[in-house]
Design an enzyme around this catalytic site. Structure first.
Site, PDB file in Angstrom:
ATOM      1  N   HIS A 181       0.815  -1.212   0.000  1.00 26.69           N
ATOM      2  CA  HIS A 181       0.000   0.000   0.000  1.00 26.69           C
ATOM      3  C   HIS A 181       0.847   1.260   0.000  1.00 26.69           C
ATOM      4  O   HIS A 181       2.075   1.218   0.123  1.00 26.69           O
ATOM      5  CB  HIS A 181      -0.940  -0.005   1.214  1.00 26.69           C
ATOM      6  CG  HIS A 181      -0.231  -0.052   2.538  1.00 26.69           C
ATOM      7  ND1 HIS A 181       0.232   1.072   3.175  1.00 26.69           N
ATOM      8  CD2 HIS A 181       0.069  -1.097   3.359  1.00 26.69           C
ATOM      9  CE1 HIS A 181       0.791   0.733   4.326  1.00 26.69           C
ATOM     10  NE2 HIS A 181       0.711  -0.582   4.468  1.00 26.69           N
ATOM     11  N   CYS A 220       3.128  -5.064   6.776  1.00 29.78           N
ATOM     12  CA  CYS A 220       2.778  -4.860   5.376  1.00 29.78           C
ATOM     13  C   CYS A 220       3.939  -4.215   4.610  1.00 29.78           C
ATOM     14  O   CYS A 220       4.946  -3.830   5.194  1.00 29.78           O
ATOM     15  CB  CYS A 220       1.525  -3.999   5.274  1.00 29.78           C
ATOM     16  SG  CYS A 220       0.037  -4.817   5.878  1.00 29.78           S
TER      17      CYS A 220
END
Length: 320
Positions: free
Chosen positions: A279, A295
């Site tokens: 992301h 992440c």
């Protein structure tokens, strides 16, 4: 005041902005070997980008602007390091939200997690930071329609994005100056030791590379092979304090509104590993320099460019 003097004045002891380094960064950015923020300075992100470019061109991976690398970059020298552009009302249009509260429960009450001010928006548009824009434009000129400013040359060769994408996502891509003509990824490799995400085509050629932040001691990178399930563009973010080791005690779950200053930026690429994704970020200058909650975090413009390269089912290999 010349460029070097301007850089010296605005960086509190940092080396001055070097236009020759900025030129190399701009070319690498255009070619898909992202040096992170375009700031005219050497550092770990530029070194990683040069190593990726060198590997793709069959050159010794020195990570330096050595003679062989300068020769390989020379055909793209017409991509000038900066562009002088006139601002218009559309470019400066908000919404803006300032200040953005730190507490997720308060953020959830906002209509969006938008940019805080026009200077921040302009910096993201041109793949840099507000501080660099101030260096390139000494004198404190007013940001308003009709004003001329100098920007790093992040303007794409094409904005001919796929016809089937959502209008809102098309506007985000255009605003972030994301290149439309990108190679199709066969698979990606997230390399923890190099702090990069590499994109390979079907012939195993390295066709793009992005600086990345990945994992931490609390939430290590999940080593192994996964798949990208799909992309959520301009996403809302479900804040679940149970998944964050550093969450404030007693905090409640919250649905945060979309926006470039949200925890996952402008796009979330969902992975087959539950709760994990690739992301964007509200703080591009920290990519590769801080830890994440497991992440893989890229600058907003790099995450958006990657989203154009991958498809549902694209293989994602995570390695030490």
């Amino acid at each position: 005041m010349g460029p070097a003097a301007a850089g010296q004045a605005g960086t509190s002891g940092r080396p001055p902005l070097d236009h020759s380094v900025l030129h190399a960064q701009v070319i690498l950015d255009h070619l898909g070997f992202s040096p992170g923020i375009l700031d005219g300075r050497e550092g770990q992100s530029l070194t990683a980008a040069l190593k990726g470019f060198q590997a793709a061109r069959g050159l010794p991976a020195t990570g330096k602007l050595d003679p062989a690398t300068l020769r390989a970059l020379a055909p793209y020298a017409s991509l000038r390091p900066v562009r002088r552009l006139t601002l218009d009302a559309d470019t400066l249009r908000g919404p803006y939200v300032n200040p953005i509260p730190k507490d997720p429960e308060e953020q959830a009450k906002l209509p969006s997690l938008a940019y805080t001010r026009p200077l921040e928006k302009l910096a993201e548009m041109f793949h840099t930071t507000p501080e660099v824009l101030v260096e390139l434009n000494p004198g404190g000129a007013r940001i308003a329609p009709g004003a001329e400013f100098v920007f790093p040359n992040a303007l794409p060769a094409s904005r001919d994005y796929p016809a089937d994408i959502k209008p809102e996502w098309r506007r985000t891509l255009a605003m972030l100056n994301v290149e439309a003509k990108v190679p199709e990824a066969d698979h990606i490799v997230v390399d923890k030791s190099e702090k990069v995400l590499k994109v390979y085509d079907r012939r195993e050629r390295l066709v793009a590379q992005f600086s990345a932040t990945m994992g931490s001691a609390h939430d290590p990178l999940p080593i192994g092979t996964w798949k990208i399930n799909g992309a959520d563009t301009n996403p809302k973010f479900h804040y679940n304090p149970k998944l964050f080791w550093d969450a404030k005690k007693g905090s409640d779950p919250a649905m945060l509104p979309p926006g470039p200053n949200g925890p996952v930026g402008v796009v979330w690429l969902d992975l087959s590993k539950e709760h994990y994704g690739i992301h964007g970020t509200p703080e591009p200058q920290l990519i590769g320099r801080t830890e994440s909650h497991g992440c893989i975090r890229l600058t907003n413009w790099d995450a958006a460019r990657l989203a154009l390269m991958v498809r549902p089912g694209t293989r994602a290999v995570f390695r030490e």
